[in-house]
Design a protein around this motif. Structure first.
Motif, PDB file in Angstrom:
ATOM      1  N   GLN A 160       0.823  -1.208   0.000  1.00 26.42           N
ATOM      2  CA  GLN A 160       0.000   0.000   0.000  1.00 26.42           C
ATOM      3  C   GLN A 160       0.860   1.261   0.000  1.00 26.42           C
ATOM      4  OE1 GLN A 160      -1.402   1.980   3.260  1.00 26.42           O
ATOM      5  NE2 GLN A 160      -3.468   2.404   2.527  1.00 26.42           N
ATOM      6  N   ASN A 162       1.256   3.978   1.583  1.00 24.73           N
ATOM      7  CA  ASN A 162       0.868   4.639   2.835  1.00 24.73           C
ATOM      8  C   ASN A 162       1.356   6.081   2.926  1.00 24.73           C
ATOM      9  OD1 ASN A 162       3.511   3.596   3.017  1.00 24.73           O
ATOM     10  ND2 ASN A 162       3.350   3.167   5.207  1.00 24.73           N
ATOM     11  N   ALA A 165      -0.770   8.262   0.643  1.00 29.84           N
ATOM     12  CA  ALA A 165      -2.092   8.477   1.244  1.00 29.84           C
ATOM     13  C   ALA A 165      -2.034   9.552   2.317  1.00 29.84           C
ATOM     14  CB  ALA A 165      -2.617   7.164   1.820  1.00 29.84           C
ATOM     15  N   GLU A 166      -0.992   9.511   3.140  1.00 32.37           N
ATOM     16  CA  GLU A 166      -0.855  10.517   4.208  1.00 32.37           C
ATOM     17  C   GLU A 166      -0.630  11.908   3.639  1.00 32.37           C
ATOM     18  OE1 GLU A 166       1.616  13.183   6.689  1.00 32.37           O
ATOM     19  OE2 GLU A 166       2.433  11.953   5.070  1.00 32.37           O
ATOM     20  N   ARG A 169      -3.936  13.312   2.106  1.00 31.11           N
ATOM     21  CA  ARG A 169      -5.144  13.025   2.891  1.00 31.11           C
ATOM     22  C   ARG A 169      -6.170  14.154   2.819  1.00 31.11           C
ATOM     23  NH1 ARG A 169      -3.167  11.988   8.371  1.00 31.11           N
ATOM     24  NH2 ARG A 169      -2.773   9.864   7.639  1.00 31.11           N
ATOM     25  N   LYS A 189      -1.877   0.354   7.911  1.00 32.97           N
ATOM     26  CA  LYS A 189      -2.044   1.080   6.654  1.00 32.97           C
ATOM     27  C   LYS A 189      -2.735   2.422   6.876  1.00 32.97           C
ATOM     28  CE  LYS A 189      -2.052  -3.106   3.842  1.00 32.97           C
ATOM     29  NZ  LYS A 189      -1.502  -3.954   4.907  1.00 32.97           N
ATOM     30  N   GLU A 190      -2.384   3.374   6.004  1.00 38.42           N
ATOM     31  CA  GLU A 190      -3.097   4.644   5.964  1.00 38.42           C
ATOM     32  C   GLU A 190      -4.353   4.461   5.118  1.00 38.42           C
ATOM     33  OE1 GLU A 190      -2.193   7.186   7.732  1.00 38.42           O
ATOM     34  OE2 GLU A 190      -0.183   6.496   8.310  1.00 38.42           O
ATOM     35  N   GLN A 191      -5.189   5.470   5.084  1.00 44.47           N
ATOM     36  CA  GLN A 191      -6.408   5.404   4.276  1.00 44.47           C
ATOM     37  C   GLN A 191      -6.234   6.221   3.011  1.00 44.47           C
ATOM     38  OE1 GLN A 191     -10.076   6.158   6.360  1.00 44.47           O
ATOM     39  NE2 GLN A 191     -11.226   6.445   4.459  1.00 44.47           N
ATOM     40  N   SER A 192      -6.155   5.524   1.874  1.00 45.24           N
ATOM     41  CA  SER A 192      -6.148   6.202   0.579  1.00 45.24           C
ATOM     42  C   SER A 192      -7.576   6.633   0.255  1.00 45.24           C
ATOM     43  CB  SER A 192      -5.638   5.257  -0.510  1.00 45.24           C
ATOM     44  OG  SER A 192      -4.397   4.681  -0.163  1.00 45.24           O
ATOM     45  N   ASP A 193      -7.745   7.412  -0.804  1.00 46.34           N
ATOM     46  CA  ASP A 193      -9.106   7.737  -1.237  1.00 46.34           C
ATOM     47  C   ASP A 193      -9.846   6.475  -1.656  1.00 46.34           C
ATOM     48  OD1 ASP A 193      -9.163  10.658  -0.969  1.00 46.34           O
ATOM     49  OD2 ASP A 193      -7.587  10.608  -2.483  1.00 46.34           O
ATOM     50  N   ASP A 195      -8.839   2.267  -1.375  1.00 47.14           N
ATOM     51  CA  ASP A 195      -7.963   1.133  -1.125  1.00 47.14           C
ATOM     52  C   ASP A 195      -8.688  -0.148  -1.521  1.00 47.14           C
ATOM     53  OD1 ASP A 195      -5.476   2.110   0.184  1.00 47.14           O
ATOM     54  OD2 ASP A 195      -6.873   2.874   1.696  1.00 47.14           O
TER      55      ASP A 195
END
Length: 300
Positions: A160, A162, A165-166, A169, A189-193, A195
């Motif tokens: 991912q 990550n 994504a950060e 954000r 994991k970070e949150q992508s728009d 995933d």
């Protein structure tokens, strides 16, 4: 003409234990020249970039620590590489390669970087062999220069994105899409728009079905005017860090579909190579070379 960023520093030898995953950066351009996919005219040599595009993504404090070689031991350990001036120089030049390739993509429809895809680099720290997030820097450069308004990052590395994504954000002008192994690094994991986590042993058939359903919808809804494509080949079943079960043919079809989709929608695309860790270096080179072969066949 297909323009490709490459500099001899990409192949800078690291201490034992780090050299194998790096050797592909030396062998890939040689293979492309040997087989006639590319000529010397296709390659351009990036240089040290102006700090401004980097500081539009990374903090002043982190950038200063990198360039002054003053990262603490914990931060160095997190990157996975021993810190050296040669390593920092390499990261800076790779970043310039992606910035310049982004501008070439606007001119020619596509451009590529032999290296890059350093999607684990965050705003204020690096990790997992990533120190500067080259595609994030390229994306923000285009936005700040008014060369793009709505960017889609298509991250198909097995891990991912990550850091990416950060970084984006809270930035609605960049849509981050990551399709990756669910049980693979990063474990937090970070949150992508968007995933899409994939189960271990995912095959070509399932992988391509998901991708071919998802990407056209994203283009329809997000209407990007530029796409960054992180085309890691660590989705292969042979990859020692991958956990998926895709074949060379499936990986090639993935690239063909992404490139063809961009062509059909007249969207410029910039490609960074990302990961690839199969024990047989010939598999890594062939899988990466397919991306360049397809770019030449489809666009030139």
């Amino acid at each position: 003409m297909l323009k490709i960023a490459y500099h001899p520093i990409y192949k800078h030898p690291l201490p034992d234990g780090h050299r194998f995953p790096m050797i592909k950066y030396e062998l890939l351009p040689k293979q492309l020249l040997h087989e006639g996919t590319c000529s010397e005219a296709n390659f351009f040599e990036p240089q040290f970039p102006d700090p401004a595009p980097i500081l539009a993504v990374h903090t002043q404090h982190y950038y200063q620590q990198l360039t002054e070689l003053s990262l603490d031991r914990k931060a160095i350990r997190k990157t996975g590489f021993p810190l050296s001036q040669e390593l920092i120089d390499r990261e800076l030049i790779i970043t310039d390669g992606t910035i310049k390739a982004s501008k070439y993509a606007l001119e020619h429809g596509i451009a590529m970087n032999i290296a890059g895809g350093t999607h684990h680099a965050y705003t204020g720290h690096g990790e997992a062999f990533c120190l500067l997030n080259d595609q994030a820097i390229g994306a923000r450069y285009l936005l700040k220069k008014g060369l793009a308004k709505n960017i889609l990052i298509v991250d198909l590395d097995v891990h991912q994105g990550n850091g990416t994504a950060e970084i984006f954000r809270s930035d609605p002008s960049v849509f981050t899409f990551s399709m990756h192994g669910a049980s693979n690094y990063p474990f937090k994991k970070e949150q992508s728009d968007l995933d899409i986590p994939l189960a271990d042993k995912t095959t070509d058939k399932e992988y391509l079905k998901i991708l071919k359903k998802t990407l056209p919808k994203l283009i329809e809804t997000q209407r990007p005017d530029f796409i960054y494509y992180l085309c890691g080949v660590d989705i292969l079943a042979s990859d020692k860090l991958g956990k998926l079960s895709c074949t060379i043919e499936g990986c090639k079809e993935r690239d063909r579909f992404v490139l063809q989709t961009c062509i059909e929608h007249s969207i410029p695309i910039m490609c960074s190579m990302g990961g690839g860790y199969s024990p047989d270096i010939k598999i890594i080179i062939d899988a990466h070379a397919n991306t360049f072969r397809l770019a030449q066949d489809l666009l030139f």
